[in-house]
Design a protein around this motif. Structure first.
Motif, PDB file in Angstrom:
ATOM      1  N   VAL A 128     -22.548 -25.504 -16.211  1.00  0.00           N
ATOM      2  CA  VAL A 128     -21.861 -24.670 -17.192  1.00  0.00           C
ATOM      3  C   VAL A 128     -20.611 -25.416 -17.661  1.00  0.00           C
ATOM      4  CG1 VAL A 128     -20.767 -22.439 -17.622  1.00  0.00           C
ATOM      5  CG2 VAL A 128     -22.695 -22.594 -16.032  1.00  0.00           C
ATOM      6  N   PRO A 129     -20.451 -25.667 -18.960  1.00  0.00           N
ATOM      7  CA  PRO A 129     -19.278 -26.408 -19.455  1.00  0.00           C
ATOM      8  C   PRO A 129     -17.970 -25.761 -19.017  1.00  0.00           C
ATOM      9  CG  PRO A 129     -20.897 -26.114 -21.206  1.00  0.00           C
ATOM     10  CD  PRO A 129     -21.365 -25.274 -20.049  1.00  0.00           C
ATOM     11  N   ALA A 130     -16.967 -26.583 -18.760  1.00  0.00           N
ATOM     12  CA  ALA A 130     -15.704 -26.107 -18.190  1.00  0.00           C
ATOM     13  C   ALA A 130     -15.057 -25.016 -19.030  1.00  0.00           C
ATOM     14  CB  ALA A 130     -14.748 -27.279 -18.014  1.00  0.00           C
ATOM     15  N   SER A 131     -15.026 -25.202 -20.346  1.00  0.00           N
ATOM     16  CA  SER A 131     -14.359 -24.215 -21.202  1.00  0.00           C
ATOM     17  C   SER A 131     -15.082 -22.878 -21.171  1.00  0.00           C
ATOM     18  CB  SER A 131     -14.294 -24.729 -22.644  1.00  0.00           C
ATOM     19  OG  SER A 131     -15.599 -25.030 -23.119  1.00  0.00           O
ATOM     20  N   LEU A 132     -16.396 -22.917 -21.283  1.00  0.00           N
ATOM     21  CA  LEU A 132     -17.192 -21.690 -21.238  1.00  0.00           C
ATOM     22  C   LEU A 132     -17.130 -21.070 -19.851  1.00  0.00           C
ATOM     23  CD1 LEU A 132     -19.208 -19.690 -22.480  1.00  0.00           C
ATOM     24  CD2 LEU A 132     -21.042 -21.281 -21.865  1.00  0.00           C
TER      25      LEU A 132
ATOM     26  N   TYR B 114     -10.886 -10.128 -10.164  1.00  0.00           N
ATOM     27  CA  TYR B 114     -10.189 -11.299 -10.708  1.00  0.00           C
ATOM     28  C   TYR B 114      -8.989 -11.678  -9.851  1.00  0.00           C
ATOM     29  CZ  TYR B 114      -7.651 -14.223 -14.073  1.00  0.00           C
ATOM     30  OH  TYR B 114      -6.973 -15.258 -14.686  1.00  0.00           O
ATOM     31  N   ASP B 115      -8.239 -10.674  -9.392  1.00  0.00           N
ATOM     32  CA  ASP B 115      -7.030 -10.949  -8.608  1.00  0.00           C
ATOM     33  C   ASP B 115      -7.336 -11.427  -7.196  1.00  0.00           C
ATOM     34  OD1 ASP B 115      -5.431 -10.245 -10.755  1.00  0.00           O
ATOM     35  OD2 ASP B 115      -5.228  -8.147 -10.113  1.00  0.00           O
ATOM     36  N   ALA B 116      -8.600 -11.366  -6.789  1.00  0.00           N
ATOM     37  CA  ALA B 116      -8.977 -11.795  -5.431  1.00  0.00           C
ATOM     38  C   ALA B 116      -9.680 -13.151  -5.422  1.00  0.00           C
ATOM     39  CB  ALA B 116      -9.890 -10.753  -4.790  1.00  0.00           C
ATOM     40  N   LEU B 117      -9.720 -13.834  -6.548  1.00  0.00           N
ATOM     41  CA  LEU B 117     -10.489 -15.073  -6.635  1.00  0.00           C
ATOM     42  C   LEU B 117      -9.934 -16.179  -5.744  1.00  0.00           C
ATOM     43  CD1 LEU B 117     -11.439 -15.368 -10.419  1.00  0.00           C
ATOM     44  CD2 LEU B 117     -12.874 -14.713  -8.487  1.00  0.00           C
ATOM     45  N   ASN B 118      -8.647 -16.135  -5.417  1.00  0.00           N
ATOM     46  CA  ASN B 118      -8.066 -17.161  -4.549  1.00  0.00           C
ATOM     47  C   ASN B 118      -8.106 -16.776  -3.077  1.00  0.00           C
ATOM     48  OD1 ASN B 118      -7.300 -19.297  -6.370  1.00  0.00           O
ATOM     49  ND2 ASN B 118      -5.775 -17.881  -7.220  1.00  0.00           N
TER      50      ASN B 118
ATOM     51  N   ILE C 247     -15.982 -16.693 -16.165  1.00  0.00           N
ATOM     52  CA  ILE C 247     -15.442 -16.269 -14.867  1.00  0.00           C
ATOM     53  C   ILE C 247     -14.409 -15.165 -15.073  1.00  0.00           C
ATOM     54  CG2 ILE C 247     -13.935 -16.980 -12.964  1.00  0.00           C
ATOM     55  CD1 ILE C 247     -15.398 -19.666 -12.956  1.00  0.00           C
ATOM     56  N   GLU C 248     -13.521 -15.363 -16.025  1.00  0.00           N
ATOM     57  CA  GLU C 248     -12.490 -14.351 -16.274  1.00  0.00           C
ATOM     58  C   GLU C 248     -13.123 -13.052 -16.766  1.00  0.00           C
ATOM     59  OE1 GLU C 248      -8.363 -13.745 -18.872  1.00  0.00           O
ATOM     60  OE2 GLU C 248      -9.254 -15.745 -18.622  1.00  0.00           O
ATOM     61  N   GLU C 249     -14.058 -13.164 -17.683  1.00  0.00           N
ATOM     62  CA  GLU C 249     -14.695 -11.967 -18.237  1.00  0.00           C
ATOM     63  C   GLU C 249     -15.423 -11.163 -17.156  1.00  0.00           C
ATOM     64  OE1 GLU C 249     -18.487 -10.871 -21.170  1.00  0.00           O
ATOM     65  OE2 GLU C 249     -17.667 -12.902 -21.156  1.00  0.00           O
ATOM     66  N   LEU C 250     -16.256 -11.849 -16.361  1.00  0.00           N
ATOM     67  CA  LEU C 250     -17.068 -11.157 -15.360  1.00  0.00           C
ATOM     68  C   LEU C 250     -16.222 -10.562 -14.250  1.00  0.00           C
ATOM     69  CD1 LEU C 250     -19.995 -13.727 -15.159  1.00  0.00           C
ATOM     70  CD2 LEU C 250     -20.214 -11.342 -15.896  1.00  0.00           C
TER      71      LEU C 250
ATOM     72  N   TYR D 230     -16.391 -20.662  -5.073  1.00  0.00           N
ATOM     73  CA  TYR D 230     -17.805 -20.322  -5.123  1.00  0.00           C
ATOM     74  C   TYR D 230     -18.302 -20.298  -6.567  1.00  0.00           C
ATOM     75  CZ  TYR D 230     -21.975 -17.433  -5.266  1.00  0.00           C
ATOM     76  OH  TYR D 230     -23.241 -16.969  -5.525  1.00  0.00           O
ATOM     77  N   LEU D 231     -17.555 -19.675  -7.459  1.00  0.00           N
ATOM     78  CA  LEU D 231     -17.985 -19.582  -8.850  1.00  0.00           C
ATOM     79  C   LEU D 231     -18.009 -20.957  -9.513  1.00  0.00           C
ATOM     80  CD1 LEU D 231     -16.173 -16.306  -9.971  1.00  0.00           C
ATOM     81  CD2 LEU D 231     -18.580 -16.601  -9.356  1.00  0.00           C
ATOM     82  N   ASN D 232     -17.059 -21.818  -9.183  1.00  0.00           N
ATOM     83  CA  ASN D 232     -17.075 -23.173  -9.732  1.00  0.00           C
ATOM     84  C   ASN D 232     -18.235 -23.986  -9.163  1.00  0.00           C
ATOM     85  OD1 ASN D 232     -14.946 -23.461 -11.680  1.00  0.00           O
ATOM     86  ND2 ASN D 232     -13.482 -23.225 -10.010  1.00  0.00           N
TER      87      ASN D 232
END
Length: 241
Positions: free
Chosen positions: A105-109, A124-128, A114-117, A95-97
């Motif tokens: 949004v550039p891939a690196s940014l 973060y541990d539930a993203l998959n 995503i990690e920060e938010l 979803y975030l991608n």
């Protein structure tokens, strides 16, 4: 800045859901949008974001008309709806991608954001995992993360704190304050009057589709010649009696 000019919305019959609404939401402030159930808050927000068409009037986002230039307008705001039950068959990371692709949004940014938010909101541990397996609060967090991913100038938040745990609610409120202090727009509806009183620079009160008041809390108390809390003033202002 958001400019709402003489906007009407009628769902049928003689009673308008929104009646000649004119409201300017300034940069650099948190504006709370208040009203009882059925007052027209969500209808107004859905017209602001292009979800619903306007029957009359105009709405512009930093000069872009939501109906005449919808793509330009939608690029500069982020919208958290009142229900987070969307894209349930996607994994959180997908979803975030997807949101990152839409807003280019550039891939690196993107990965950094995503990690920060998601670490801030403890998902973060539930993203998959699939969003349909998330609790209501987790769904709210993934939607908020998606909205903030492209760093929009205008935030439009419909009951954004609903379902959030105290830590995440505190973090989001701090983000809202910082975003406004940087000269941006934060516009949010809420039934939590204590939160509004604590957080907002100004409030707009709507009832039965009509704007009743727009200004600071001090201006509200001065207008109604009272030192009462926002709750008491609000209840008196929106009373049908």
């Amino acid at each position: 800045m958001i400019d709402i000019n003489h906007v009407d919305k009628n769902y049928g019959g003689n009673k308008k859901a929104i009646d000649n609404l004119t409201l300017t939401i300034p940069d650099g402030k948190i504006t709370g949008f208040l009203g009882p159930n059925g007052a027209g808050k969500s209808t107004t927000i859905k017209m602001m974001t292009g979800v619903l068409p306007l029957d009359q009037g105009t709405i512009t986002m930093n000069g872009f008309d939501i109906e005449e230039a919808p793509m330009e307008a939608k690029k500069i705001f982020g919208y958290v709806p009142d229900q987070p039950d969307m894209f349930l068959r996607l994994k959180g990371i997908d979803y975030l991608n997807f949101i990152g692709d839409i807003y280019q949004v550039p891939a690196s940014l993107r990965q950094e954001k995503i990690e920060e938010l998601t670490k801030q909101f403890d998902i973060y541990d539930a993203l998959n995992d699939y969003i349909q397996t998330y609790s209501h609060g987790m769904r709210q967090k993934i939607i908020v993360s998606g909205v903030l991913l492209h760093d929009p100038a205008i935030w439009i938040l419909d009951e954004p704190l609903t379902g959030l745990d105290p830590k995440s609610a505190y973090i989001l409120k701090e983000m809202m304050r910082k975003h406004a202090d940087q000269g941006n727009v934060v516009f949010f509806s809420s039934h939590g009057l204590e939160v509004v009183e604590q957080l907002c620079d100004e409030v707009a009160v709507i009832n039965q589709g009509k704007l009743l008041f727009h200004g600071t809390l001090d201006e509200m108390r001065e207008t109604y010649q009272t030192g009462d809390s926002l709750e008491k003033v609000f209840l008196e202002l929106t009373s049908d009696a």
